[in-house]
Design a protein around this motif. Structure first.
Motif, short mmCIF file in Angstrom:
data_model
loop_
_atom_site.label_atom_id
_atom_site.label_comp_id
_atom_site.label_asym_id
_atom_site.label_seq_id
_atom_site.Cartn_x
_atom_site.Cartn_y
_atom_site.Cartn_z
N LEU A 62 0.83 -1.20 0.00
CA LEU A 62 0.00 0.00 0.00
C LEU A 62 0.87 1.26 0.00
O LEU A 62 0.55 2.25 -0.66
CB LEU A 62 -0.93 0.01 1.22
N SER A 63 1.97 1.21 0.75
CA SER A 63 2.88 2.35 0.80
C SER A 63 3.46 2.65 -0.57
O SER A 63 3.58 3.81 -0.98
CB SER A 63 4.01 2.06 1.80
N ALA A 64 3.82 1.58 -1.29
CA ALA A 64 4.37 1.76 -2.64
C ALA A 64 3.31 2.30 -3.59
O ALA A 64 3.57 3.23 -4.37
CB ALA A 64 4.92 0.43 -3.15
N LEU A 65 2.13 1.73 -3.53
CA LEU A 65 1.07 2.16 -4.44
C LEU A 65 0.53 3.54 -4.08
O LEU A 65 -0.03 4.24 -4.94
CB LEU A 65 -0.08 1.14 -4.43
N GLY A 66 0.70 3.94 -2.83
CA GLY A 66 0.33 5.29 -2.44
C GLY A 66 1.21 6.33 -3.10
O GLY A 66 0.82 7.49 -3.25
N ARG A 67 2.39 5.91 -3.47
CA ARG A 67 3.32 6.80 -4.17
C ARG A 67 2.96 6.91 -5.64
O ARG A 67 2.88 7.99 -6.20
CB ARG A 67 4.75 6.28 -4.01
N LYS A 68 2.72 5.75 -6.28
CA LYS A 68 2.30 5.75 -7.69
C LYS A 68 1.83 4.34 -8.07
O LYS A 68 2.24 3.35 -7.43
CB LYS A 68 3.45 6.17 -8.61
N PRO A 69 0.98 4.21 -9.08
CA PRO A 69 0.58 2.89 -9.55
C PRO A 69 1.79 2.10 -10.03
O PRO A 69 2.72 2.66 -10.60
CB PRO A 69 -0.38 3.21 -10.71
N CYS A 70 1.78 0.79 -9.78
CA CYS A 70 2.93 -0.05 -10.13
C CYS A 70 2.46 -1.39 -10.68
O CYS A 70 1.38 -1.88 -10.33
CB CYS A 70 3.79 -0.34 -8.90
N SER A 71 3.30 -1.99 -11.49
CA SER A 71 3.11 -3.39 -11.88
C SER A 71 3.69 -4.26 -10.77
O SER A 71 4.40 -3.76 -9.89
CB SER A 71 3.82 -3.67 -13.20
N GLY A 72 3.43 -5.55 -10.82
CA GLY A 72 4.01 -6.45 -9.83
C GLY A 72 5.51 -6.43 -9.87
O GLY A 72 6.18 -6.46 -8.83
N TYR A 73 6.08 -6.36 -11.06
CA TYR A 73 7.55 -6.33 -11.22
C TYR A 73 8.12 -5.07 -10.58
O TYR A 73 9.14 -5.12 -9.88
CB TYR A 73 7.91 -6.37 -12.70
N GLU A 74 7.46 -3.93 -10.81
CA GLU A 74 7.93 -2.68 -10.21
C GLU A 74 7.83 -2.72 -8.70
O GLU A 74 8.70 -2.15 -8.00
CB GLU A 74 7.12 -1.51 -10.77
N LEU A 75 6.81 -3.37 -8.18
CA LEU A 75 6.66 -3.49 -6.73
C LEU A 75 7.82 -4.24 -6.11
O LEU A 75 8.33 -3.86 -5.05
CB LEU A 75 5.34 -4.19 -6.39
N VAL A 76 8.25 -5.33 -6.74
CA VAL A 76 9.39 -6.10 -6.24
C VAL A 76 10.62 -5.21 -6.12
O VAL A 76 11.34 -5.23 -5.11
CB VAL A 76 9.69 -7.30 -7.16
N GLN A 77 10.86 -4.39 -7.14
CA GLN A 77 12.02 -3.50 -7.13
C GLN A 77 11.89 -2.43 -6.05
O GLN A 77 12.84 -2.13 -5.32
CB GLN A 77 12.18 -2.84 -8.50
N TYR A 78 10.70 -1.84 -5.95
CA TYR A 78 10.49 -0.76 -4.98
C TYR A 78 10.61 -1.28 -3.54
O TYR A 78 11.24 -0.64 -2.69
CB TYR A 78 9.12 -0.13 -5.18
N LEU A 79 10.03 -2.44 -3.28
CA LEU A 79 10.01 -2.98 -1.93
C LEU A 79 11.38 -3.43 -1.45
O LEU A 79 11.58 -3.63 -0.25
CB LEU A 79 9.02 -4.14 -1.84
N ASP A 80 12.31 -3.59 -2.36
CA ASP A 80 13.66 -4.03 -1.97
C ASP A 80 14.29 -3.07 -0.97
O ASP A 80 15.08 -3.48 -0.13
CB ASP A 80 14.55 -4.15 -3.21
N ALA A 81 13.93 -1.80 -1.05
CA ALA A 81 14.49 -0.79 -0.13
C ALA A 81 13.68 -0.67 1.16
O ALA A 81 14.11 0.01 2.09
CB ALA A 81 14.57 0.57 -0.82
N VAL A 82 12.52 -1.30 1.20
CA VAL A 82 11.63 -1.13 2.35
C VAL A 82 11.36 -2.46 3.06
O VAL A 82 11.60 -2.60 4.26
CB VAL A 82 10.28 -0.51 1.90
N TRP A 83 10.85 -3.42 2.31
CA TRP A 83 10.46 -4.71 2.87
C TRP A 83 10.65 -5.77 1.78
O TRP A 83 9.69 -6.13 1.09
CB TRP A 83 9.00 -4.65 3.33
N PRO A 84 11.87 -6.27 1.58
CA PRO A 84 12.16 -7.19 0.47
C PRO A 84 11.23 -8.40 0.44
O PRO A 84 10.95 -9.01 1.48
CB PRO A 84 13.61 -7.63 0.75
#
Length: 206
Positions: free
Chosen positions: A9-31
């Motif tokens: 939710l934190s990632a999507l609150g920033r911007k819409p993402c694909s599943g692949y983009e979520l994996v990359q984004y979450l690496d810095a927060v919650w891998p």
């Protein structure tokens, strides 16, 4: 909802993402792995926390772009104000450090050198992202990207600190000619072993 769900939710609150983009984004927060993220996305969609738009692609599989809903935003907003749980840290490297007395000196050096190399690659990889965030969002604390700017800097500072610690260990091994057993005895005798492990736990990922 588990913590991964809130991270999504934190990632999507920033911007819409694909599943692949979520994996990359979450690496810095919650891998998390794809196999963990996609089932969670499905459950969250069923619960009305997010929606998705299917994007047709030519020559490759279609993809889903996920966005947070108003219900998801309200859920995240409520959760953000709650006190976080104590951090959970699991790092195989720390177990090896704690058992380093069983290793020979060359193997111990390689363990440390490989760690330094890995950390330096991560620091370099983040450099462009940090520079971009620095330029656009450093002064705007209300930006959706400000938290990402803080997180990337935190991770780099922690990794650089651990690199310094690793270099200190290598210097100790080379300068004193201690074998591993002597090194551990010195750390224990100086009362520093527990402090070393605690410091490493404090700066290691996630």
């Amino acid at each position: 909802m588990n913590t991964l769900g809130y991270a999504i939710l934190s990632a999507l609150g920033r911007k819409p993402c694909s599943g692949y983009e979520l994996v990359q984004y979450l690496d810095a927060v919650w891998p998390a792995k794809h196999s963990q993220i996609y089932p969670r996305l499905s459950k969250m969609e069923q619960n009305g926390l997010l929606v998705f738009e299917e994007v047709v692609q030519t020559g490759k599989p279609d993809k889903k772009i996920f966005s947070i809903t108003e219900k998801g935003r309200e859920t995240l907003e409520k959760w953000v104000t709650e006190s976080p749980s104590d951090p959970i840290m699991r790092d195989e490297f720390l177990i090896k450090i704690n058992s380093i007395w069983l290793s020979d000196e060359e193997s111990a050096k390689k363990l440390i050198q490989d760690r330094i190399s890995n950390l330096e690659q991560k620091v370099a990889y983040r450099a462009d992202t940090i520079a971009e965030l620095e330029q656009k969002h450093r002064e705007n604390t209300m930006s959706k990207h400000f938290g990402r700017y803080l997180l990337f800097n935190r991770r780099n500072m922690m990794d650089k600190e651990e690199i310094s610690w690793c270099e200190w260990v290598l210097n100790l091994l080379e300068k004193t000619n201690f074998n591993i057993s002597k090194l551990m005895l010195w750390l224990i005798g100086a009362g520093k072993l527990n402090l070393v492990i605690q410091n490493m736990m404090a700066v290691s990922e996630i």
